[in-house]
Design a protein around this motif. Structure first.
Motif, PDB file in Angstrom:
ATOM      1  N   ALA A 143       0.821  -1.211   0.000  1.00  8.33           N
ATOM      2  CA  ALA A 143       0.000   0.000   0.000  1.00  8.33           C
ATOM      3  C   ALA A 143       0.855   1.260   0.000  1.00  8.33           C
ATOM      4  CB  ALA A 143      -0.937  -0.008   1.210  1.00  8.33           C
ATOM      5  N   ALA A 144       1.961   1.232   0.724  1.00  7.94           N
ATOM      6  CA  ALA A 144       2.836   2.410   0.772  1.00  7.94           C
ATOM      7  C   ALA A 144       3.359   2.755  -0.614  1.00  7.94           C
ATOM      8  CB  ALA A 144       3.993   2.154   1.739  1.00  7.94           C
ATOM      9  N   LYS A 145       3.856   1.775  -1.329  1.00  8.35           N
ATOM     10  CA  LYS A 145       4.390   2.065  -2.666  1.00  8.35           C
ATOM     11  C   LYS A 145       3.263   2.332  -3.645  1.00  8.35           C
ATOM     12  CE  LYS A 145       7.794   2.736  -3.457  1.00  8.35           C
ATOM     13  NZ  LYS A 145       8.449   4.070  -3.657  1.00  8.35           N
ATOM     14  N   ARG A 146       2.138   1.674  -3.478  1.00  8.79           N
ATOM     15  CA  ARG A 146       0.975   1.960  -4.327  1.00  8.79           C
ATOM     16  C   ARG A 146       0.558   3.419  -4.217  1.00  8.79           C
ATOM     17  NH1 ARG A 146      -4.215  -0.290  -1.745  1.00  8.79           N
ATOM     18  NH2 ARG A 146      -3.840   1.638  -0.562  1.00  8.79           N
ATOM     19  N   ASP A 147       0.684   3.958  -3.019  1.00 15.06           N
ATOM     20  CA  ASP A 147       0.252   5.334  -2.739  1.00 15.06           C
ATOM     21  C   ASP A 147       1.386   6.338  -2.842  1.00 15.06           C
ATOM     22  OD1 ASP A 147      -2.250   4.245  -2.303  1.00 15.06           O
ATOM     23  OD2 ASP A 147      -2.025   4.156  -0.128  1.00 15.06           O
ATOM     24  N   HIS A 148       2.466   5.963  -3.545  1.00 16.43           N
ATOM     25  CA  HIS A 148       3.588   6.865  -3.840  1.00 16.43           C
ATOM     26  C   HIS A 148       4.404   7.242  -2.611  1.00 16.43           C
ATOM     27  CE1 HIS A 148       2.150   7.715  -8.005  1.00 16.43           C
ATOM     28  NE2 HIS A 148       0.955   7.563  -7.458  1.00 16.43           N
ATOM     29  N   ARG A 149       4.383   6.433  -1.575  1.00 16.11           N
ATOM     30  CA  ARG A 149       5.185   6.751  -0.387  1.00 16.11           C
ATOM     31  C   ARG A 149       6.529   6.031  -0.457  1.00 16.11           C
ATOM     32  NH1 ARG A 149       0.302   5.529   2.298  1.00 16.11           N
ATOM     33  NH2 ARG A 149       1.248   3.772   3.404  1.00 16.11           N
ATOM     34  N   ASP A 182      14.012   1.727   5.231  1.00 15.39           N
ATOM     35  CA  ASP A 182      15.036   0.683   5.183  1.00 15.39           C
ATOM     36  C   ASP A 182      14.525  -0.602   5.816  1.00 15.39           C
ATOM     37  OD1 ASP A 182      16.667   2.543   4.020  1.00 15.39           O
ATOM     38  OD2 ASP A 182      17.983   2.812   5.759  1.00 15.39           O
ATOM     39  N   THR A 183      13.823  -0.479   6.928  1.00 21.29           N
ATOM     40  CA  THR A 183      13.301  -1.661   7.632  1.00 21.29           C
ATOM     41  C   THR A 183      12.301  -2.414   6.768  1.00 21.29           C
ATOM     42  OG1 THR A 183      13.611  -0.580   9.769  1.00 21.29           O
ATOM     43  CG2 THR A 183      12.097  -2.451   9.698  1.00 21.29           C
ATOM     44  N   GLN A 184      11.423  -1.676   6.080  1.00 21.54           N
ATOM     45  CA  GLN A 184      10.441  -2.326   5.212  1.00 21.54           C
ATOM     46  C   GLN A 184      11.125  -3.071   4.058  1.00 21.54           C
ATOM     47  OE1 GLN A 184       8.137   1.247   4.355  1.00 21.54           O
ATOM     48  NE2 GLN A 184       6.346   0.394   5.411  1.00 21.54           N
ATOM     49  N   ILE A 185      12.107  -2.425   3.445  1.00 16.59           N
ATOM     50  CA  ILE A 185      12.805  -3.051   2.320  1.00 16.59           C
ATOM     51  C   ILE A 185      13.559  -4.296   2.784  1.00 16.59           C
ATOM     52  CG2 ILE A 185      14.682  -2.745   0.650  1.00 16.59           C
ATOM     53  CD1 ILE A 185      13.787   0.225   0.468  1.00 16.59           C
ATOM     54  N   ASP A 186      14.296  -4.170   3.880  1.00 18.36           N
ATOM     55  CA  ASP A 186      15.053  -5.323   4.388  1.00 18.36           C
ATOM     56  C   ASP A 186      14.118  -6.484   4.686  1.00 18.36           C
ATOM     57  OD1 ASP A 186      17.319  -3.786   4.230  1.00 18.36           O
ATOM     58  OD2 ASP A 186      17.464  -3.393   6.387  1.00 18.36           O
ATOM     59  N   ALA A 215       6.010  -5.470  -6.985  1.00 16.85           N
ATOM     60  CA  ALA A 215       6.814  -5.210  -8.175  1.00 16.85           C
ATOM     61  C   ALA A 215       6.085  -4.285  -9.141  1.00 16.85           C
ATOM     62  CB  ALA A 215       7.181  -6.524  -8.870  1.00 16.85           C
ATOM     63  N   MET A 216       4.770  -4.486  -9.292  1.00 14.87           N
ATOM     64  CA  MET A 216       3.999  -3.603 -10.165  1.00 14.87           C
ATOM     65  C   MET A 216       3.910  -2.197  -9.586  1.00 14.87           C
ATOM     66  SD  MET A 216       2.502  -3.232 -13.037  1.00 14.87           S
ATOM     67  CE  MET A 216       2.203  -4.895 -13.649  1.00 14.87           C
ATOM     68  N   ALA A 217       3.791  -2.082  -8.277  1.00 15.19           N
ATOM     69  CA  ALA A 217       3.768  -0.763  -7.647  1.00 15.19           C
ATOM     70  C   ALA A 217       5.091  -0.042  -7.861  1.00 15.19           C
ATOM     71  CB  ALA A 217       3.455  -0.898  -6.163  1.00 15.19           C
ATOM     72  N   VAL A 218       6.195  -0.784  -7.756  1.00 13.99           N
ATOM     73  CA  VAL A 218       7.512  -0.194  -8.014  1.00 13.99           C
ATOM     74  C   VAL A 218       7.628   0.178  -9.490  1.00 13.99           C
ATOM     75  CG1 VAL A 218       9.995  -0.678  -8.103  1.00 13.99           C
ATOM     76  CG2 VAL A 218       8.654  -1.346  -6.091  1.00 13.99           C
ATOM     77  N   VAL A 276       7.240 -12.756 -15.692  1.00 16.76           N
ATOM     78  CA  VAL A 276       5.878 -13.217 -16.007  1.00 16.76           C
ATOM     79  C   VAL A 276       4.805 -12.258 -15.519  1.00 16.76           C
ATOM     80  CG1 VAL A 276       6.551 -15.651 -16.060  1.00 16.76           C
ATOM     81  CG2 VAL A 276       5.763 -14.645 -13.907  1.00 16.76           C
ATOM     82  N   THR A 277       5.204 -11.085 -15.026  1.00 15.65           N
ATOM     83  CA  THR A 277       4.210 -10.128 -14.515  1.00 15.65           C
ATOM     84  C   THR A 277       4.310  -8.762 -15.189  1.00 15.65           C
ATOM     85  OG1 THR A 277       5.691  -9.532 -12.672  1.00 15.65           O
ATOM     86  CG2 THR A 277       4.031 -11.235 -12.253  1.00 15.65           C
ATOM     87  N   GLY A 278       5.047  -8.663 -16.284  1.00 17.15           N
ATOM     88  CA  GLY A 278       5.125  -7.406 -17.017  1.00 17.15           C
ATOM     89  C   GLY A 278       5.854  -6.307 -16.280  1.00 17.15           C
ATOM     90  N   THR A 279       6.801  -6.676 -15.416  1.00 18.27           N
ATOM     91  CA  THR A 279       7.503  -5.661 -14.624  1.00 18.27           C
ATOM     92  C   THR A 279       9.015  -5.680 -14.856  1.00 18.27           C
ATOM     93  OG1 THR A 279       7.509  -7.193 -12.733  1.00 18.27           O
ATOM     94  CG2 THR A 279       5.741  -5.569 -12.817  1.00 18.27           C
ATOM     95  N   VAL A 280       9.436  -6.252 -15.965  1.00 20.00           N
ATOM     96  CA  VAL A 280      10.877  -6.284 -16.258  1.00 20.00           C
ATOM     97  C   VAL A 280      11.402  -4.884 -16.522  1.00 20.00           C
ATOM     98  CG1 VAL A 280      12.596  -7.021 -17.950  1.00 20.00           C
ATOM     99  CG2 VAL A 280      10.915  -8.653 -17.094  1.00 20.00           C
ATOM    100  N   GLU A 281      10.658  -4.064 -17.275  1.00 22.53           N
ATOM    101  CA  GLU A 281      11.165  -2.766 -17.737  1.00 22.53           C
ATOM    102  C   GLU A 281      11.040  -1.678 -16.674  1.00 22.53           C
ATOM    103  OE1 GLU A 281       8.939  -4.626 -19.306  1.00 22.53           O
ATOM    104  OE2 GLU A 281       9.636  -5.059 -21.323  1.00 22.53           O
ATOM    105  N   SER A 282      11.585  -1.921 -15.518  1.00 22.78           N
ATOM    106  CA  SER A 282      11.630  -0.941 -14.435  1.00 22.78           C
ATOM    107  C   SER A 282      13.092  -0.626 -14.155  1.00 22.78           C
ATOM    108  CB  SER A 282      10.962  -1.510 -13.171  1.00 22.78           C
ATOM    109  OG  SER A 282      11.343  -0.780 -12.026  1.00 22.78           O
ATOM    110  N   VAL A 283      13.505   0.625 -14.339  1.00 19.15           N
ATOM    111  CA  VAL A 283      14.921   0.968 -14.177  1.00 19.15           C
ATOM    112  C   VAL A 283      15.446   0.629 -12.784  1.00 19.15           C
ATOM    113  CG1 VAL A 283      16.551   2.910 -14.069  1.00 19.15           C
ATOM    114  CG2 VAL A 283      15.050   2.630 -16.053  1.00 19.15           C
ATOM    115  N   PRO A 284      14.736   0.974 -11.690  1.00 21.69           N
ATOM    116  CA  PRO A 284      15.266   0.596 -10.375  1.00 21.69           C
ATOM    117  C   PRO A 284      15.422  -0.912 -10.205  1.00 21.69           C
ATOM    118  CG  PRO A 284      13.542   2.238 -10.126  1.00 21.69           C
ATOM    119  CD  PRO A 284      13.515   1.795 -11.550  1.00 21.69           C
ATOM    120  N   LEU A 285      14.482  -1.697 -10.741  1.00 19.48           N
ATOM    121  CA  LEU A 285      14.562  -3.144 -10.596  1.00 19.48           C
ATOM    122  C   LEU A 285      15.623  -3.743 -11.511  1.00 19.48           C
ATOM    123  CD1 LEU A 285      10.776  -4.104 -10.218  1.00 19.48           C
ATOM    124  CD2 LEU A 285      12.498  -3.743  -8.431  1.00 19.48           C
TER     125      LEU A 285
END
Length: 426
Positions: A5-11, A15-19, A39-42, A167-176
Motif C-alpha cells: 500500500a505504501a508504494k501503491r500510494d507513492h510513499r 530501510d526496515t520495510q525493504i530489508d 513489483a507492479m507498484a515499483v 511473467v508479470t510485465g515488470t521487467v522494464e523498471s529501471v530501479p529493478l
C-alpha cells in the motif's frame, strides 16, 4: 500489505520495510502474488536513489558474498547489458588480467536475441563454466582472470524476483533492472566495476535517454555501496564486429587478442580496459600494448587452460552455410542489430528459454559492415547452422534488416565513427 500500500500510494519505503520484504520473499514468507503486486507498484511509481540502493543491498544480503581482498591484487570487473555480437568480455578479461589485476567475471547465458558469454566459451573443447568459490579464487590468484557462472547462493533474492518480473510485465523498471544487475556484481566481491550500457535496436534500452538513466542509476548504487563504478554508453544499432554466434565470436575475440580484429571491437575492448585499469589504480597502463606484444594472448591461453579448456583446439564449424549476396553495386547502408540478433537466435545460436540448448557453431558472419562498398554478387553475410530447416525463419528475420543503396542514390554510407557514445561517473 502495508508495504504494498505504501508504494501503491507513492510513499517511500523505509530501510526496515525493504530489508524485511526482500528477506521474507527469499524465505517464502511473502507470497508470489503479494510480491507481484509490490513489483507492479515499483514499476508504476519507482524507487528513489536511497530506496534503490537499500533494495540492492537487501538482495546482496539475501545470500553469500565473495571476498577477494586477500589476493594481494586489485580487483575489477565489467558488466554489459547485452547486445548482438558482443564478445567483448572474451578479450577484455585476459587483457586486463595481463596487467596483474584480478578480474572475477561472473557471466551469464544468452536469452532471445542477446548472446551469453558462457555459451560462447563453452564452444571451446573442455572449457567449464562451473567453478566453486575456492576454484575461482585459485584461478584468480594464479592467472588473474576468470569467467564462470554465478553460484545459486549469490543474491538468491534476485533470481526469484527476476523470474517473477518476467511473467508479470515488470521487467522494464529501471530501479529493478539496476538493482538486479548491481546486486550480483556487489556480491561478487570486486572492488571496482565498469558498466557497458548498450543503446539501440539490439539493446534492452532503445533510446539514449533510457540508457543514460539506467547507467546513472547503477553508478549511484555502486557508489553508495562503496564500489568504484563508471559506465560507458555504447552503440547497439548494428551488430558489434563481424560475427554473431558462439564459436564465431570466440574466433573473432582471439583475432583481437592477436593484435587484429574489427576496429569497433578493438576500440571498445581497449576503452573498457582503460576504465577498468584506471579504477584498479593503473591510470597510465596502455591496454593496446598488451594486444600488440602478445601478453594479453598469453593471459587468454592460461585462463582457458585453467578452466579445463584447450586453447589450441579447433572451434566447431556448422554443417550448413548459406550466403546472402548483393543484388547491385553500392554501399551497405543498414544492418539492424535486432534483426541480425533474432536471425542468429533462429539459426540455433540462442535460446527461447533458459533451459534450451544452443548450437556452438550457429550464427552469422558479416564480411561487409555498414558504410563499406559492395559489388553485385558479393557476399554480404553468411548464415551458419547445423539444422538447414532453420534457414527460412532466419532469413525471414533478416527481411528489412539490411539495405544496399547504389552509390548515386544520395543515401550516404553511415560508417560508425565511434561505438562509444558517452561516459558516466568517475
Amino acid at each position: 500489505m502495508d508495504i504494498i500500500a505504501a508504494k501503491r500510494d507513492h510513499r517511500r519505503l523505509t530501510d526496515t520495510q525493504i530489508d524485511w520484504v526482500i528477506d521474507a520473499y527469499t524465505r517464502g514468507v511473502v507470497a508470489e502474488e503479494q510480491m507481484a503486486a509490490l513489483a507492479m507498484a515499483v514499476y508504476l511509481n519507482g524507487l528513489d536513489r536511497a530506496e534503490t540502493s537499500r533494495w540492492t543491498a537487501a538482495m546482496v544480503n539475501s545470500g553469500t558474498t565473495l571476498d577477494f581482498s586477500d589476493l594481494g591484487k586489485a580487483t575489477t570487473d565489467k558488466h554489459s547489458t547485452g547486445g548482438v555480437g558482443d564478445k567483448i568480455t572474451l578479450a577484455l578479461t585476459p587483457l586486463v588480467a595481463s596487467f596483474g589485476v584480478a578480474v572475477p567475471q561472473l557471466s551469464g547465458r544468452g536469452l532471445g536475441h542477446t548472446g551469453g558469454t558462457l555459451d560462447k566459451l563453452e564452444s571451446i573443447s573442455g572449457w567449464s563454466a562451473q567453478l566453486t568459490p575456492a576454484q575461482m579464487r585459485a584461478v584468480l590468484y594464479r592467472v588473474g582472470g576468470v569467467i564462470c557462472a554465478a553460484g545459486a547462493d549469490l543474491a538468491p533474492a534476485d533470481r526469484r524476483l527476476y523470474a517473477l518480473r518476467d511473467v508479470t510485465g515488470t521487467v522494464e523498471s529501471v530501479p529493478l533492472i539496476a538493482s538486479s544487475i548491481m546486486s550480483k556484481k556487489i556480491a561478487e566481491g570486486t572492488s571496482s566495476l565498469v558498466l557497458d550500457v548498450k543503446v539501440g535496436s539490439g539493446a534492452f534500452m532503445k533510446t539514449r535517454e533510457d540508457a543514460r538513466l539506467l547507467a546513472e542509476t547503477m553508478v549511484a548504487i555502486g557508489q553508495d555501496a562503496g564500489l568504484r563504478t563508471t559506465a560507458l554508453l555504447t552503440d547497439m544499432t548494428r551488430p558489434l564486429g563481424r560475427t554473431i554466434g558462439n564459436a564465431l565470436e570466440v574466433r573473432e575475440a582471439v583475432e583481437v587478442l592477436a593484435g587484429g580484429g574489427p576496429a569497433d571491437v578493438v576500440e571498445l575492448t581497449v576503452a573498457l580496459a582503460r576504465e577498468m585499469l584506471t579504477l584498479a589504480g593503473l591510470p597510465d597502463a596502455d591496454p593496446a600494448t598488451a594486444l600488440a606484444d602478445g601478453s594479453a594472448m598469453d593471459s587468454w591461453r592460461a585462463m582457458i587452460a585453467a578452466q579445463g579448456g584447450d586453447p589450441d583446439a579447433a572451434l566447431p564449424t556448422a554443417s550448413c552455410t548459406h550466403d546472402v549476396v548483393a543484388d547491385r553495386d553500392g554501399y551497405l547502408v543498414r544492418a539492424d542489430a535486432l534483426g541480425f540478433g533474432v536471425a542468429s537466435w533462429r539459426l540455433g545460436a540462442g535460446r527461447a528459454r533458459k533451459e534450451d540448448p544452443v548450437q556452438a557453431a550457429a550464427g552469422i558472419e558479416l564480411p561487409v559492415v555498414v558504410g563499406e562498398p559492395v559489388r553485385a554478387g558479393q557476399t554480404l553475410f553468411t548464415l551458419h547452422t547445423d539444422e538447414p530447416a532453420r534457414l527460412d525463419r532466419a532469413l525471414a528475420a533478416l527481411d528489412g534488416a539490411w539495405k544496399v543503396a547504389p552509390g548515386d542514390s544520395g543515401e550516404p554510407p553511415a560508417a560508425r565513427e565511434s561505438v562509444i557514445l558517452e561516459r558516466i561517473g568517475g
